[in-house]
Design a protein around this motif. Structure first.
Motif, mmCIF file in Angstrom:
data_model
loop_
_atom_site.group_PDB
_atom_site.id
_atom_site.type_symbol
_atom_site.label_atom_id
_atom_site.label_comp_id
_atom_site.label_asym_id
_atom_site.label_seq_id
_atom_site.Cartn_x
_atom_site.Cartn_y
_atom_site.Cartn_z
ATOM 1 N N LEU A 1 -34.595 118.999 -24.991
ATOM 2 C CA LEU A 1 -34.462 117.860 -25.906
ATOM 3 C C LEU A 1 -33.018 117.676 -26.333
ATOM 4 C CD1 LEU A 1 -37.561 118.271 -28.261
ATOM 5 C CD2 LEU A 1 -37.132 116.443 -26.608
ATOM 6 N N TYR A 2 -32.365 118.785 -26.700
ATOM 7 C CA TYR A 2 -30.977 118.690 -27.131
ATOM 8 C C TYR A 2 -30.082 118.223 -25.994
ATOM 9 C CZ TYR A 2 -31.971 121.062 -31.572
ATOM 10 O OH TYR A 2 -32.430 121.391 -32.809
ATOM 11 N N GLU A 3 -30.287 118.785 -24.798
ATOM 12 C CA GLU A 3 -29.452 118.394 -23.661
ATOM 13 C C GLU A 3 -29.668 116.921 -23.316
ATOM 14 O OE1 GLU A 3 -30.585 121.210 -20.667
ATOM 15 O OE2 GLU A 3 -29.249 122.756 -21.435
ATOM 16 N N GLY A 4 -30.943 116.515 -23.333
ATOM 17 C CA GLY A 4 -31.229 115.102 -23.045
ATOM 18 C C GLY A 4 -30.656 114.192 -24.122
ATOM 19 N N GLY A 5 -30.739 114.606 -25.356
ATOM 20 C CA GLY A 5 -30.214 113.820 -26.469
ATOM 21 C C GLY A 5 -28.705 113.801 -26.459
ATOM 22 N N LEU A 6 -28.065 114.938 -26.193
ATOM 23 C CA LEU A 6 -26.612 114.999 -26.159
ATOM 24 C C LEU A 6 -26.076 114.177 -24.999
ATOM 25 C CD1 LEU A 6 -25.949 118.765 -26.997
ATOM 26 C CD2 LEU A 6 -25.576 116.789 -28.470
ATOM 27 N N ASN A 7 -26.724 114.238 -23.879
ATOM 28 C CA ASN A 7 -26.285 113.460 -22.715
ATOM 29 C C ASN A 7 -26.469 111.966 -22.975
ATOM 30 O OD1 ASN A 7 -25.574 115.731 -21.284
ATOM 31 N ND2 ASN A 7 -27.549 115.858 -20.196
ATOM 32 N N HIS B 1 -42.276 131.791 -27.290
ATOM 33 C CA HIS B 1 -40.985 131.510 -27.914
ATOM 34 C C HIS B 1 -39.958 131.065 -26.873
ATOM 35 C CE1 HIS B 1 -41.958 132.626 -31.976
ATOM 36 N NE2 HIS B 1 -42.443 133.794 -31.582
ATOM 37 N N ILE B 2 -39.953 131.686 -25.721
ATOM 38 C CA ILE B 2 -39.012 131.289 -24.657
ATOM 39 C C ILE B 2 -39.298 129.862 -24.213
ATOM 40 C CG2 ILE B 2 -38.372 131.735 -22.251
ATOM 41 C CD1 ILE B 2 -38.725 134.754 -22.907
ATOM 42 N N ASN B 3 -40.580 129.537 -24.031
ATOM 43 C CA ASN B 3 -40.936 128.163 -23.646
ATOM 44 C C ASN B 3 -40.514 127.169 -24.723
ATOM 45 O OD1 ASN B 3 -42.048 128.880 -21.198
ATOM 46 N ND2 ASN B 3 -44.126 129.074 -22.015
ATOM 47 N N ASP B 4 -40.703 127.535 -25.979
ATOM 48 C CA ASP B 4 -40.298 126.659 -27.088
ATOM 49 C C ASP B 4 -38.789 126.451 -27.076
ATOM 50 O OD1 ASP B 4 -40.815 125.156 -29.469
ATOM 51 O OD2 ASP B 4 -40.023 126.867 -30.625
ATOM 52 N N ILE B 5 -38.032 127.526 -26.856
ATOM 53 C CA ILE B 5 -36.573 127.415 -26.810
ATOM 54 C C ILE B 5 -36.150 126.534 -25.637
ATOM 55 C CG2 ILE B 5 -34.467 128.744 -26.338
ATOM 56 C CD1 ILE B 5 -35.750 131.026 -27.997
ATOM 57 N N GLU B 6 -36.796 126.729 -24.479
ATOM 58 C CA GLU B 6 -36.436 125.914 -23.305
ATOM 59 C C GLU B 6 -36.736 124.441 -23.545
ATOM 60 O OE1 GLU B 6 -38.592 127.834 -20.158
ATOM 61 O OE2 GLU B 6 -37.042 129.357 -19.860
#
Length: 101
Positions: free
Chosen positions: A89-95, A79-84
């Motif tokens: 993905l979100y950080e790359g997409g937001l950036n 679960h931690i790996n999935d969250i990371e």
């Protein structure tokens, strides 16, 4: 010579009977002690068997808990790996979105 040996046997015979009596009395007195020792030995053997059984049960429980803890740890790691990965993905997409604007 034969008379003398017969005479000495008569003298020894009461001593032998007396010693037999002493040995018989000693065995009568020793029998209850032997019985008590046997009873204590049986109790100790039973206690040892119970302790061995309890030890086996505790080792089995410990191994089961260890396997369960490892399974929980593996699940949390997944679960931690999935969250990371999701965060990346979100950080790359937001950036990427901010860079386009």
């Amino acid at each position: 010579m034969t008379m003398r040996s017969k005479t000495s046997l008569k003298i020894v015979q009461p001593e032998i009977e007396q010693m037999e009596h002493v040995i018989l009395e000693a065995s009568k007195q020793g029998a209850p002690m032997v019985q008590r020792f046997a009873t204590h030995r049986d109790r100790i053997d039973l206690a040892i068997k119970e302790l061995e059984s309890e030890r086996f049960e505790l080792l089995s429980r410990r191994d089961l808990l260890r396997r369960q803890a490892e399974a929980v740890d593996t699940g949390f790691s997944m679960h931690i790996n999935d969250i990371e990965q999701t965060m990346k993905l979100y950080e790359g997409g937001l950036n990427a979105l901010e860079a386009k604007q």
